[in-house]
Design an enzyme around this catalytic site. Sequence first.
Site, mmCIF file in Angstrom:
data_model
loop_
_atom_site.group_PDB
_atom_site.id
_atom_site.type_symbol
_atom_site.label_atom_id
_atom_site.label_comp_id
_atom_site.label_asym_id
_atom_site.label_seq_id
_atom_site.Cartn_x
_atom_site.Cartn_y
_atom_site.Cartn_z
ATOM 1 C CD GLU A 160 2.136 -12.848 16.827
ATOM 2 O OE1 GLU A 160 1.568 -12.277 15.878
ATOM 3 O OE2 GLU A 160 1.526 -13.379 17.771
ATOM 4 N NE ARG A 215 -2.290 -1.865 3.295
ATOM 5 C CZ ARG A 215 -2.243 -3.173 3.568
ATOM 6 N NH1 ARG A 215 -2.868 -4.020 2.785
ATOM 7 N NH2 ARG A 215 -1.597 -3.622 4.622
#
Length: 181
Positions: free
Chosen positions: A101, A64
Amino acid sequence: MTVQDTVDLKDLVRTIPDYPKDGILFRDITTLLGDADGLRICVERLTAPYLDASVDAVAGIEARGFILGGAVAEKLGCGFVPIRKKGKLPWKAIGQDYELEYGVDVIEIHEDAIRHGERVLMIDDLIATGGTAEAAVKLLAKLDAVVVGAAFVIDLPDLGGRARVEKLGIECHTLMEFEGE
Ligand code: AMP
């Protein structure tokens, strides 16, 4: 009163619960990008602090950051440089890894995309933990770029990304905040 005054960009962001996984509130800017006034005002506000900053190039982070970064570069009258996920760039590239993560990821930039000492503005749609932005700053440093700032549409302040990037000496500019993750 102008359209500028009446459009609340935050209202144009769609929030999708539990995407891409449980517990995440995904802040979807496609609804903002799809609104003519929203897109124009968003690009104007992202660009405004840098009009007199002698920016040589805008570096946008996949994906984006490409849409917004291209528009901001056009407004600033400079070129656009993509920072992409590993293996996507067609020419010789240098990389920077960063922790996710679970595991690590790598972003890359063409080795000849920025000349030594060029002034670069970094753009992405959203800053969360700041891991991606920090990796992008390190990547640009490898090319001896001067990072003049980092601009994001959305800040998730509870995740501390902005503070993390500002600790590196890079000032951040954001257009709105959402609480939580
Ligand atoms: P981070 O590295 O944690 O700052 O994550 C930033 C990147 O992940 C940006 O490129 C965002 O597009 C994406 N991202 C992280 N969290 C969200 C969220 N809640 N909604 C939408 N995009 C997100």
